[in-house]
Design a protein around this motif. Structure first.
Motif, PDB file in Angstrom:
ATOM      1  N   GLU A 155       0.857  -1.186   0.000  1.00 16.12           N
ATOM      2  CA  GLU A 155       0.000   0.000   0.000  1.00 16.12           C
ATOM      3  C   GLU A 155       0.895   1.239   0.000  1.00 16.12           C
ATOM      4  N   ILE A 156       1.025   1.856  -1.169  1.00 22.28           N
ATOM      5  CA  ILE A 156       1.931   2.987  -1.352  1.00 22.28           C
ATOM      6  C   ILE A 156       1.188   4.290  -1.072  1.00 22.28           C
ATOM      7  N   SER A 157       1.746   5.092  -0.191  1.00 23.56           N
ATOM      8  CA  SER A 157       1.136   6.377   0.157  1.00 23.56           C
ATOM      9  C   SER A 157       1.571   7.488  -0.792  1.00 23.56           C
ATOM     10  N   HIS A 158       2.845   7.477  -1.195  1.00 22.97           N
ATOM     11  CA  HIS A 158       3.383   8.508  -2.083  1.00 22.97           C
ATOM     12  C   HIS A 158       4.231   7.820  -3.152  1.00 22.97           C
ATOM     13  N   LEU A 159       3.858   7.998  -4.411  1.00 22.54           N
ATOM     14  CA  LEU A 159       4.630   7.458  -5.538  1.00 22.54           C
ATOM     15  C   LEU A 159       5.243   8.627  -6.292  1.00 22.54           C
ATOM     16  N   VAL A 160       6.574   8.678  -6.308  1.00 20.47           N
ATOM     17  CA  VAL A 160       7.291   9.778  -6.958  1.00 20.47           C
ATOM     18  C   VAL A 160       8.098   9.214  -8.124  1.00 20.47           C
ATOM     19  N   GLN A 161       7.910   9.793  -9.297  1.00 16.64           N
ATOM     20  CA  GLN A 161       8.629   9.367 -10.502  1.00 16.64           C
ATOM     21  C   GLN A 161       9.907  10.190 -10.637  1.00 16.64           C
ATOM     22  N   CYS A 162      11.054   9.521 -10.620  1.00 15.17           N
ATOM     23  CA  CYS A 162      12.344  10.188 -10.810  1.00 15.17           C
ATOM     24  C   CYS A 162      12.658  10.235 -12.290  1.00 15.17           C
ATOM     25  N   GLN A 163      12.819  11.429 -12.827  1.00 12.29           N
ATOM     26  CA  GLN A 163      13.035  11.602 -14.259  1.00 12.29           C
ATOM     27  C   GLN A 163      14.503  11.818 -14.557  1.00 12.29           C
ATOM     28  N   GLN A 164      14.882  11.460 -15.788  1.00 16.48           N
ATOM     29  CA  GLN A 164      16.249  11.707 -16.242  1.00 16.48           C
ATOM     30  C   GLN A 164      16.352  13.106 -16.828  1.00 16.48           C
ATOM     31  N   SER A 165      17.531  13.693 -16.648  1.00 20.40           N
ATOM     32  CA  SER A 165      17.729  15.037 -17.193  1.00 20.40           C
ATOM     33  C   SER A 165      17.722  15.027 -18.717  1.00 20.40           C
TER      34      SER A 165
END
Length: 535
Positions: A193-203
């Motif tokens: 159960e994920i509360s915060h999903l953050v997508q890390c992007q490439q420069s």
């Protein structure tokens, strides 16, 4: 007022002039999970390390992190160098330190993580198998008193059932009110159960290597002998010098296999099965007590001097923990230039090799100590390719992201294994073996128990241990050496007395009814005869 174990106030990291990580601006409460997802080189590990209080040279931070005064952090680093020395003993890594008198705690720990603490407690960290190292560091983190757990690289380097263990441990900590921060290249498991999903992007987009790899060949060149052959190779490691009465168990126990020119062979097995030791023995890093290792038809078992130097140029090993192997003060450019000088490819630009493994040429001026675990293994692969070897040994390509980079590494590996070259890779993931290998050799307790074409082994396994492994069941710990019959007999559901208890089965071909082409071999008197595994 709700208390948050950790709060981020517009927090981000910056490395160099151009690269910066994703900005975190949130509060993580008890029982909540922050999941950082992103491809290789997006700064996930930098963020995880900084949260745990480790900030690498050349990295600056913006914003701030606020920790609650009672928050204790447990950190499972992807780069083991941040947490442990190779000379540390396992007993000193555990909290509380391992003591035979505290049997209840350690019985539960051993059962939960499938660790043979009686065997490994007196060993040094460097004497463990790679999977055992990962599980020891993981078990150390999931302590009852820890309120914030940071796991860098959730699924990387773990087999399917080990990932299941990790998910169960995370769920227990979540129910107990601990906050968790997890990084991974793959999407979060559905069970969590994920509360915060953050997508890390490439420069900027990575340079793909698909166009650089050679297309698969339509046929395999004929050769008089296999490129590599192991004939009942036996290696003993890990003697406990403190408990002098204990014996060293064989890490490889009469292992036999062969690798043809122009093919990829996957060495598939669970933790501690001897995969890494076998690759290191082929590379000339371990002394073989008995048996033989043949390379191109020549016996290289006890090669020394010029023969060993020639072997190490023709055979290149990509380590699973490459971050600990590469000299941290040398730049990627210096490492590649040194490798090119050893080969005949002096006219080939350095950028060719770094782009061939899917990395940006911007990394050439970064030092090895600044690389993530995945980047370090790719640099190690690029360095090995620059030497122009005949045989490539790849230990756990999942660390480098072979299953999450749109086919870049898969294409490079398949492209290398053409003509007279070949690749032997070790993995605990059947999915990686299916994607890369022509054939599979299943290894368990230092023995090759099954050998055959990839689809045949994965769809219709013959050995009971292979069936259990593919069904993602927990295999028992390795059996003791003094067993006179089959090593798997004590836990095998198909055991038949007295045959299985008295004589060790040889690696023999399956009957034609089971193996359509007659080229699947199994070390079992009574091969598995149930229905094939479900797809």
């Amino acid at each position: 007022m709700k208390e948050y174990p950790i709060e981020f106030d517009r927090y981000s990291l910056r490395a160099g002039d151009k690269f910066s990580t994703v900005r975190l601006d949130l509060s993580l409460g008890p029982g909540e999970i922050l999941f950082l997802k992103g491809k290789l080189g997006t700064g996930k590990s930098l963020l995880a390390e900084a949260i745990a209080g480790i900030q690498r040279p050349g990295v600056s931070s913006q914003g701030r992190i606020k920790l609650h005064k009672d928050t204790t952090i447990g950190f499972r680093a992807q780069d083991a160098r941040l947490m442990v020395l190779s000379t540390d003993r396992v007993s000193s890594l555990l909290h509380p330190p391992f003591d035979q008198r505290k049997s209840e705690f350690y019985e539960e720990l051993a059962l939960q993580w499938n660790l043979d603490l009686q065997r490994i407690s007196g060993l040094r960290y460097r004497e463990l198998s790679t999977s055992e190292r990962i599980l020891c560091l993981t078990a150390q983190v999931f302590q009852p008193s820890t309120r914030l757990i940071v796991v860098d690289g959730f699924s990387e380097s773990l087999s399917s059932w080990q990932r299941k263990l990790m998910k169960e441990a995370i769920q227990k900590k979540q129910e107990a009110g601990a906050a968790l921060i997890i990084t991974d290249r793959n999407p979060p498991p559905r069970e969590l159960e994920i509360s915060h999903l953050v997508q890390c992007q490439q420069s900027e987009p990575e340079t793909l290597a698909l166009s650089l790899a050679r297309p698969p060949s339509k046929g395999r060149a004929r050769h008089a002998h296999p490129l590599l052959e192991l004939d009942r190779a036996r290696i003993k490691l890990g003697r406990n010098r403190i408990l002098k009465r204990s014996r060293s168990l064989p890490v490889l126990n009469r292992a036999s296999l062969y690798l043809r020119h122009g093919e990829v062979l996957a060495l598939l097995g669970p933790q501690g099965s001897g995969k890494s030791t076998l690759l290191e023995a082929v590379a000339g890093l371990h002394r073989v007590q008995s048996g033989r290792i043949l390379f191109n038809g020549r016996d290289m078992t006890h090669a020394t001097g010029r023969r060993l130097k020639k072997l190490r140029k023709s055979v290149q090993l990509i380590f699973q923990d490459a971050a600990q192997i590469l000299a941290p003060d040398r730049t990627v450019l210096m490492l590649l230039e040194q490798a090119i000088r050893l080969s005949d490819a002096s006219s080939t630009p350095v950028e060719h090799f770094i782009e061939r493994v899917g990395l940006s040429a911007k990394l050439l001026h970064a030092s090895a100590g600044e690389l993530s675990a995945g980047e370090a293994q790719r640099v190690d692969l690029a360095r090995s390719l620059a030497v122009d070897p005949t045989l490539l040994l790849f230990d756990e390509p999942r660390v480098a992201g072979v299953d999450s980079d749109d086919g870049v590494l898969a294409s490079t590996i398949r492209g290398f294994a053409q003509g007279s070259s070949a690749c032997l890779l070790a993995t605990s993931d059947p999915g990686v073996a299916r994607a890369l290998a022509d054939r599979i050799a299943v290894i368990y307790a230092g023995k090759i128990i099954e050998l055959g074409p990839t689809n045949q082994v994965l769809q219709s396994p013959g050995h009971p241990a292979t069936y259990e492994l593919l069904a993602q069941k927990r295999l028992p710990l390795r059996q003791q050496e003094d067993a006179s019959g089959c090593f798997y007999a004590s836990t095998c559901p198909q055991r038949q007395i007295p045959q299985c208890d008295e004589r060790e089965p040889a690696l023999a071909p399956l009957p034609q009814k089971r193996s359509r082409q007659g080229n699947q071999r199994v070390a079992c008197y009574f091969p598995h005869h149930t229905h094939p595994l479900p797809k």
